[in-house]
Design an enzyme around this catalytic site. Structure first.
Site, PDB file in Angstrom:
ATOM      1  N   SER A  25     -23.923 -26.933  13.750  1.00  0.00           N
ATOM      2  CA  SER A  25     -24.472 -27.152  15.096  1.00  0.00           C
ATOM      3  C   SER A  25     -25.922 -26.728  15.197  1.00  0.00           C
ATOM      4  O   SER A  25     -26.265 -25.588  14.902  1.00  0.00           O
ATOM      5  CB  SER A  25     -23.718 -26.307  16.129  1.00  0.00           C
ATOM      6  OG  SER A  25     -22.384 -26.662  16.159  1.00  0.00           O
ATOM      7  N   HIS A  55     -24.468 -34.250  17.070  1.00  0.00           N
ATOM      8  CA  HIS A  55     -24.998 -34.458  15.722  1.00  0.00           C
ATOM      9  C   HIS A  55     -25.108 -35.951  15.496  1.00  0.00           C
ATOM     10  O   HIS A  55     -24.507 -36.737  16.179  1.00  0.00           O
ATOM     11  CB  HIS A  55     -24.027 -33.930  14.654  1.00  0.00           C
ATOM     12  CG  HIS A  55     -23.670 -32.508  14.780  1.00  0.00           C
ATOM     13  ND1 HIS A  55     -24.520 -31.497  14.429  1.00  0.00           N
ATOM     14  CD2 HIS A  55     -22.531 -31.916  15.202  1.00  0.00           C
ATOM     15  CE1 HIS A  55     -23.917 -30.359  14.630  1.00  0.00           C
ATOM     16  NE2 HIS A  55     -22.719 -30.573  15.113  1.00  0.00           N
ATOM     17  N   HIS A  77     -14.514 -31.192  13.569  1.00  0.00           N
ATOM     18  CA  HIS A  77     -13.868 -29.888  13.721  1.00  0.00           C
ATOM     19  C   HIS A  77     -12.363 -30.043  13.941  1.00  0.00           C
ATOM     20  O   HIS A  77     -11.899 -31.051  14.468  1.00  0.00           O
ATOM     21  CB  HIS A  77     -14.474 -29.119  14.906  1.00  0.00           C
ATOM     22  CG  HIS A  77     -15.902 -28.715  14.691  1.00  0.00           C
ATOM     23  ND1 HIS A  77     -16.951 -29.561  14.989  1.00  0.00           N
ATOM     24  CD2 HIS A  77     -16.448 -27.574  14.211  1.00  0.00           C
ATOM     25  CE1 HIS A  77     -18.096 -28.941  14.684  1.00  0.00           C
ATOM     26  NE2 HIS A  77     -17.821 -27.742  14.216  1.00  0.00           N
ATOM     27  N   TYR A  79     -10.713 -28.412  16.144  1.00  0.00           N
ATOM     28  CA  TYR A  79     -10.411 -28.389  17.592  1.00  0.00           C
ATOM     29  C   TYR A  79     -10.506 -29.770  18.243  1.00  0.00           C
ATOM     30  O   TYR A  79     -10.068 -29.960  19.370  1.00  0.00           O
ATOM     31  CB  TYR A  79     -11.307 -27.384  18.343  1.00  0.00           C
ATOM     32  CG  TYR A  79     -12.796 -27.634  18.268  1.00  0.00           C
ATOM     33  CD1 TYR A  79     -13.393 -28.685  18.939  1.00  0.00           C
ATOM     34  CD2 TYR A  79     -13.617 -26.795  17.523  1.00  0.00           C
ATOM     35  CE1 TYR A  79     -14.758 -28.918  18.866  1.00  0.00           C
ATOM     36  CE2 TYR A  79     -14.979 -27.003  17.433  1.00  0.00           C
ATOM     37  CZ  TYR A  79     -15.546 -28.072  18.115  1.00  0.00           C
ATOM     38  OH  TYR A  79     -16.884 -28.283  18.021  1.00  0.00           O
ATOM     39  N   GLU A  80     -11.096 -30.735  17.520  1.00  0.00           N
ATOM     40  CA  GLU A  80     -11.161 -32.088  18.080  1.00  0.00           C
ATOM     41  C   GLU A  80      -9.822 -32.807  17.952  1.00  0.00           C
ATOM     42  O   GLU A  80      -9.653 -33.912  18.465  1.00  0.00           O
ATOM     43  CB  GLU A  80     -12.254 -32.894  17.375  1.00  0.00           C
ATOM     44  CG  GLU A  80     -13.648 -32.378  17.711  1.00  0.00           C
ATOM     45  CD  GLU A  80     -14.709 -32.903  16.759  1.00  0.00           C
ATOM     46  OE1 GLU A  80     -15.526 -33.724  17.208  1.00  0.00           O
ATOM     47  OE2 GLU A  80     -14.716 -32.509  15.589  1.00  0.00           O
ATOM     48  N   ALA A 107     -23.157 -22.259  13.190  1.00  0.00           N
ATOM     49  CA  ALA A 107     -23.590 -21.338  14.231  1.00  0.00           C
ATOM     50  C   ALA A 107     -22.394 -20.443  14.518  1.00  0.00           C
ATOM     51  O   ALA A 107     -21.255 -20.914  14.537  1.00  0.00           O
ATOM     52  CB  ALA A 107     -23.982 -22.109  15.477  1.00  0.00           C
ATOM     53  N   MET A 205     -15.856 -21.567  14.505  1.00  0.00           N
ATOM     54  CA  MET A 205     -14.739 -22.528  14.547  1.00  0.00           C
ATOM     55  C   MET A 205     -14.814 -23.557  13.422  1.00  0.00           C
ATOM     56  O   MET A 205     -14.293 -24.662  13.546  1.00  0.00           O
ATOM     57  CB  MET A 205     -14.745 -23.261  15.896  1.00  0.00           C
ATOM     58  CG  MET A 205     -14.761 -22.358  17.111  1.00  0.00           C
ATOM     59  SD  MET A 205     -14.996 -23.302  18.626  1.00  0.00           S
ATOM     60  CE  MET A 205     -15.346 -21.978  19.798  1.00  0.00           C
ATOM     61  N   SER A 206     -15.483 -23.216  12.329  1.00  0.00           N
ATOM     62  CA  SER A 206     -15.639 -24.209  11.254  1.00  0.00           C
ATOM     63  C   SER A 206     -15.651 -23.509   9.893  1.00  0.00           C
ATOM     64  O   SER A 206     -15.162 -22.389   9.761  1.00  0.00           O
ATOM     65  CB  SER A 206     -16.949 -24.976  11.454  1.00  0.00           C
ATOM     66  OG  SER A 206     -18.064 -24.137  11.238  1.00  0.00           O
ATOM     67  N   ASN A 229     -25.302 -16.134  19.248  1.00  0.00           N
ATOM     68  CA  ASN A 229     -25.000 -15.399  20.492  1.00  0.00           C
ATOM     69  C   ASN A 229     -24.265 -14.114  20.149  1.00  0.00           C
ATOM     70  O   ASN A 229     -23.669 -14.003  19.087  1.00  0.00           O
ATOM     71  CB  ASN A 229     -24.101 -16.259  21.399  1.00  0.00           C
ATOM     72  CG  ASN A 229     -22.828 -16.706  20.679  1.00  0.00           C
ATOM     73  OD1 ASN A 229     -22.839 -17.664  19.910  1.00  0.00           O
ATOM     74  ND2 ASN A 229     -21.749 -15.992  20.922  1.00  0.00           N
ATOM     75  N   HIS A 241     -22.134 -23.318  25.493  1.00  0.00           N
ATOM     76  CA  HIS A 241     -22.556 -24.107  24.325  1.00  0.00           C
ATOM     77  C   HIS A 241     -24.080 -24.267  24.331  1.00  0.00           C
ATOM     78  O   HIS A 241     -24.723 -24.278  23.281  1.00  0.00           O
ATOM     79  CB  HIS A 241     -21.865 -25.471  24.354  1.00  0.00           C
ATOM     80  CG  HIS A 241     -22.139 -26.310  23.140  1.00  0.00           C
ATOM     81  ND1 HIS A 241     -21.850 -25.879  21.859  1.00  0.00           N
ATOM     82  CD2 HIS A 241     -22.696 -27.544  23.004  1.00  0.00           C
ATOM     83  CE1 HIS A 241     -22.217 -26.815  20.988  1.00  0.00           C
ATOM     84  NE2 HIS A 241     -22.732 -27.835  21.659  1.00  0.00           N
TER      85      HIS A 241
HETATM   86  N1  HPA Z   1     -17.327 -17.856  19.100  1.00  0.00           N
HETATM   87  C1  HPA Z   1     -16.804 -18.876  18.398  1.00  0.00           C
HETATM   88  N2  HPA Z   1     -17.536 -19.852  17.872  1.00  0.00           N
HETATM   89  C2  HPA Z   1     -18.854 -19.808  18.047  1.00  0.00           C
HETATM   90  C3  HPA Z   1     -19.476 -18.775  18.774  1.00  0.00           C
HETATM   91  C4  HPA Z   1     -18.665 -17.742  19.326  1.00  0.00           C
HETATM   92  O1  HPA Z   1     -19.136 -16.790  19.978  1.00  0.00           O
HETATM   93  N3  HPA Z   1     -20.812 -19.035  18.761  1.00  0.00           N
HETATM   94  C5  HPA Z   1     -20.982 -20.183  18.034  1.00  0.00           C
HETATM   95  N4  HPA Z   1     -19.813 -20.649  17.605  1.00  0.00           N
END
Ligand code: HPA
Length: 266
Positions: A25, A55, A77, A79-80, A107, A205-206, A229, A241
């Site tokens: 990402s 993307h 992903h 989650y999709e 990320a 998540m990847s 973050n 996001h």
């Molecule tokens: N949690 C899960 N996935 C993420 C995060 C997070 O804080 N930041 C970027 N991808």
């Protein structure tokens, strides 16, 4: 697989990539700057047809600093709603194209309280909390073992190399354990406390499904997380996001110079 490889090779005119990079990402710019041949995922037999959100969703081939590279600009992903097998199919394709070294990027949220947004973290190990595994199902003995060892997924010599490159560039890098959840919801404060207690430094998540498959089929893996973050509750702010993308944008200059330097050094 034969159909996929034939389709791709036809477009390559003999170009034979050695290094693969999966761009996470907000980190896809490298594939805009260096692009000799691009193939959208939806054209490739066997690839997931849906668009990769945020993307471009394409395979990009380029020569960078004298090295032949294939980049995945964006990934699908879990989650999709795709299966683990579907989201990791491209890694098997990279293996079949001759890739020996795979750089996985993402990320991620900081769980370790010493990490700051826009830090880069070299992944030393991972914890798979996604609730599944991409190797579930019949095993292809030509690719790897039924019960593959996972003692050193993230190659120590590649971590040392990346650390040296970062040092030469004057970039501070963190090292740590990447914890993968399925998502798509971000974590609760209690979940972040649990992840910290159980040894996670960053959460995302990847990456983990791809790393498992790459290790299983004998590739050397380097993993780099861009800390986008502070994970839930650490900063006290709500998480969006947009924040993840904004911070990744700020870190991407550092990220790009590190990747370019690692490519040259490989
Ligand atoms: N949690 C899960 N996935 C993420 C995060 C997070 O804080 N930041 C970027 N991808």
């Amino acid at each position: 697989m034969r159909e996929t490889i034939e389709f791709i090779k036809e477009k390559l005119n003999g170009f034979a990539p050695e290094i693969g990079i999966i761009l996470g990402s907000g980190l896809g710019e490298l594939a805009d700057e260096y692009c000799n041949i691009a193939i959208p995922y939806f054209e490739i037999p066997g690839f997931i047809k849906s668009n990769v959100k945020g993307h471009k969703g394409r395979l990009v081939f380029a020569e960078i600093n004298g090295k032949k590279i294939v980049m995945m600009q964006g990934r699908n992903h879990f989650y999709e709603g795709h299966s683990m097998q579907e989201i990791t199919y491209p890694v098997k394709v990279l293996k079949a194209l001759g890739i020996k070294t795979l750089i996985l990027t993402n990320a991620a949220g900081a769980v370790n309280e010493e990490f700051k947004p826009s830090d880069l973290m070299l992944i030393t190990d991972h914890i798979n909390n996604m609730g599944s595994n991409p190797l579930i199902g019949p095993n292809d003995d030509n690719l790897g073992e039924r019960f593959p060892d996972m003692t050193e997924i993230y190659d120590k010599s590649l971590i040392n190399l990346a650390e040296k490159c970062a040092k030469n560039l004057g970039i501070d890098v963190q090292k740590g354990v990447y914890w993968a959840n399925s998502g798509p919801s971000y974590e609760t404060p209690a979940e972040i406390r649990m992840i910290r207690m159980l040894g996670g430094d960053a959460v995302g998540m990847s990456t983990v499904p791809e790393a498992i498959i790459a290790n299983y089929c004998g590739m050397n893996v380097l993993g780099i997380s861009c800390i986008s973050n502070a994970a839930s509750s650490i900063s006290g702010d709500k998480l969006s996001h947009e924040e993840v993308i904004d911070t990744t944008n700020k870190a991407k200059i550092k990220f790009k110079s590190l990747i370019l330097s690692v490519i040259s050094a490989l």
